[in-house]
Design a protein around this motif. Structure first.
Motif, short mmCIF file in Angstrom:
data_model
loop_
_atom_site.label_atom_id
_atom_site.label_comp_id
_atom_site.label_asym_id
_atom_site.label_seq_id
_atom_site.Cartn_x
_atom_site.Cartn_y
_atom_site.Cartn_z
N PHE A 142 0.83 -1.21 0.00
CA PHE A 142 0.00 0.00 0.00
C PHE A 142 0.86 1.25 0.00
N ALA A 143 1.85 1.31 0.89
CA ALA A 143 2.69 2.50 1.00
C ALA A 143 3.46 2.76 -0.29
N ALA A 144 3.98 1.70 -0.91
CA ALA A 144 4.75 1.87 -2.14
C ALA A 144 3.89 2.39 -3.27
N LEU A 145 2.70 1.83 -3.44
CA LEU A 145 1.82 2.29 -4.52
C LEU A 145 1.29 3.69 -4.25
N PHE A 146 1.10 4.02 -2.98
CA PHE A 146 0.65 5.37 -2.66
C PHE A 146 1.75 6.40 -2.92
N LEU A 147 2.97 6.06 -2.54
CA LEU A 147 4.07 7.02 -2.65
C LEU A 147 4.65 7.11 -4.05
N GLY B 216 2.16 -0.12 7.01
CA GLY B 216 1.83 0.94 6.05
C GLY B 216 1.83 2.32 6.69
N SER B 217 1.21 2.43 7.87
CA SER B 217 1.18 3.73 8.53
C SER B 217 2.57 4.18 8.93
N ALA B 218 3.41 3.24 9.39
CA ALA B 218 4.77 3.61 9.79
C ALA B 218 5.56 4.18 8.62
N ILE B 219 5.41 3.57 7.44
CA ILE B 219 6.13 4.08 6.27
C ILE B 219 5.66 5.48 5.92
N LEU B 220 4.33 5.71 5.96
CA LEU B 220 3.81 7.05 5.67
C LEU B 220 4.32 8.07 6.69
N ILE B 221 4.37 7.65 7.95
CA ILE B 221 4.82 8.56 9.01
C ILE B 221 6.29 8.93 8.81
N TRP B 222 7.12 7.93 8.49
CA TRP B 222 8.54 8.21 8.33
C TRP B 222 8.85 8.94 7.03
N LYS B 223 7.96 8.83 6.07
CA LYS B 223 8.13 9.59 4.83
C LYS B 223 7.83 11.06 5.06
N ALA B 224 6.86 11.35 5.95
CA ALA B 224 6.47 12.74 6.20
C ALA B 224 7.53 13.44 7.05
#
Length: 471
Positions: free
Chosen positions: A57-62, A175-183
């Protein structure tokens, strides 16, 4: 994750970057799948913890939904690794693609930007990525498994629940952790490392203990002690640190289950271990919601501060001061309190601005307001009305005490000088005082009377105090 990938692929052609992205995602998905399979159930290839779904999910979103073929490739690789039939893996892969693609498209349409420090974004993420997305993978994968193994309806239901829960946990936590660390990080108190380590150790201990104890619901009750930990982290540290806590709990579950207690996951029906996993989900939800709520609260405080505070002096701005003055005067009708109002004008500030520039004038003004704020009492309210004019509401202060405070302000300001450009600059104050009693209802009239008293001081040469006629 995003910045590292962009740095590596910056000099590659567009098509090469796409193939690199496919390869990286396929590898990460495969490795995460192998980790998930270490705690699989009695059904071969089915696990209640599937971290790979969060990575997908995180990869396709980002990076875009064009990377979806990597999920199919990784699922086929996992089929060879786990001995799963090819057509079952293909169906599961298609379901996993839909699991990631559908929520990404919906969230994009709803202007979701991946920033989880907002409650609305957390709700959108949970609703579509965590709850809805795994429905596709669970339905497609279980349908293929049911045909392959000729399962009874009740077994199919259990299998679907296993699948949906495992993928939901993966999206929610990984997924949430990846989004958090990307932000960009939103820090609160980043230097309190002792407190952070204590939270981490206690989280790991509670997670491990819940796995080690075989008695239910005792093993689940232990997890209750984790809730204050995540809330404390959410209100004192950054959201990144919150993600570290729930990822540590997840990793503890996986390692303990794979190395020490594999039989706990080797089940065909949902039992006690799933209650613990449900608490792990709630633990993560609580951390995300509490951290987002705290971030919004901090932002609201900042906006409120900006809306009510003069940026140059730190005093109340005109609107905020008048609101508090109006409230104070209105409350006098129901009490016997008496207050005083000082109206202050800085003598000579315009001359400083004209001779040395507004930057120097601002330094002199700030120095004067620091003196004023230091002299007045904690219950008093200071406001900048504009330019070099200020007002001080002295609460529960009669005219005699107000005169003493005003005299101290006049004297200390006149004795102070500000150094700028190797020169000394100073100003004095003209002050007007009016006594506020229950007969005063007209706020503009009250200010006008205090201003007129201040003007009397200024016409007399400045650096003086005048008591207004209260009548």
């Amino acid at each position: 994750m995003q910045s590292h990938f962009q740095a590596i692929s910056h000099y590659l052609p567009t098509e090469a970057r796409h193939w690199l992205g496919l390869a990286v995602l396929a590898l990460l998905y495969f490795l995460a799948g192998v980790i998930g399979l270490t705690v699989q159930t009695a059904y071969n290839g089915i696990t209640p913890i599937w971290p790979a779904s969060g990575i997908a999910f995180a990869a396709l979103f980002l990076f875009g939904v064009r990377l979806w073929p990597a999920i199919i490739l990784a699922m086929l690789g996992l089929a060879l690794f786990a001995g799963i039939p090819f057509y079952v893996a293909l169906a599961a892969g298609i379901g996993s693609v839909l699991e990631a693609v559908v929520p990404v498209l919906i969230l994009r349409q709803k202007q979701f930007n991946g920033n989880l420090n907002r409650l609305n974004n957390v709700l959108l993420f949970v609703a579509f990525a965590v709850f809805l997305g795994p429905v596709f993978s669970a339905t497609a994968g279980v349908s293929a498994f049911t045909i392959h193994q000729s399962l009874e309806p009740d077994a199919t239901l259990w299998l679907w629940a296993f699948w949906w829960l495992g993928n939901s946990i993966g999206v929610l936590m990984v997924g949430s952790a990846i989004l958090i660390w990307k932000a960009a990080p939103v820090g609160k108190t980043p230097n309190k490392t002792i407190g952070k380590k204590a939270l981490l150790v206690l989280t790991v201990i509670a997670s491990f203990t819940s796995m080690a104890i075989n008695t239910y619901p005792l093993s689940t009750l232990i997890l209750f002690f984790m809730f204050p930990l995540i809330v404390f982290a959410a209100t004192h540290y950054s959201m990144r640190w919150v993600s570290i806590l729930y990822l540590s709990a997840l990793l503890t579950f996986i390692l303990a289950g794979a190395l020490l207690f594999p039989d706990k996951f080797n089940v065909v029906e949902i039992d006690g271990i799933y209650l613990n996993l449900a608490f792990l989900v709630v633990f993560t939800f609580l951390g995300l919601f509490a951290s987002a709520a705290h971030s919004e609260q901090l932002d609201n405080r900042i906006l409120e501060y900006q809306a009510t505070t003069d940026s140059l002096t730190g005093m109340n701005n005109r609107r905020a001061f008048l609101e508090q003055l109006n409230t104070t005067v209105h409350n006098l009708r129901r009490s016997d309190d008496r207050h005083s109002l000082l109206y202050i004008d800085l003598d000579g500030l315009k001359a400083v601005n004209d001779s040395a520039g507004h930057a120097t004038g601002d330094l002199v003004l700030q120095a004067s307001t620091r003196i004023i704020r230091r002299i007045i009492r904690h219950q008093d309210i200071a406001g900048r009305l504009g330019g070099d004019e200020f007002a001080i509401l002295l609460r529960n202060c009669d005219s005699d005490d107000a005169m003493s405070i005003a005299e101290k302000i006049r004297r200390v300001v006149s004795e102070h000088s500000t150094t700028a450009k190797n020169k000394q600059y100073s100003v004095t104050t003209s002050i007007g005082i009016i006594d506020i009693d229950p007969s005063h209802h007209d706020i503009p009239g009250l200010l006008e009377a205090a201003d007129e008293a201040c003007y009397v001081s200024k016409r007399a040469g400045g650096n003086q105090i005048t008591l207004a006629d209260a009548g």
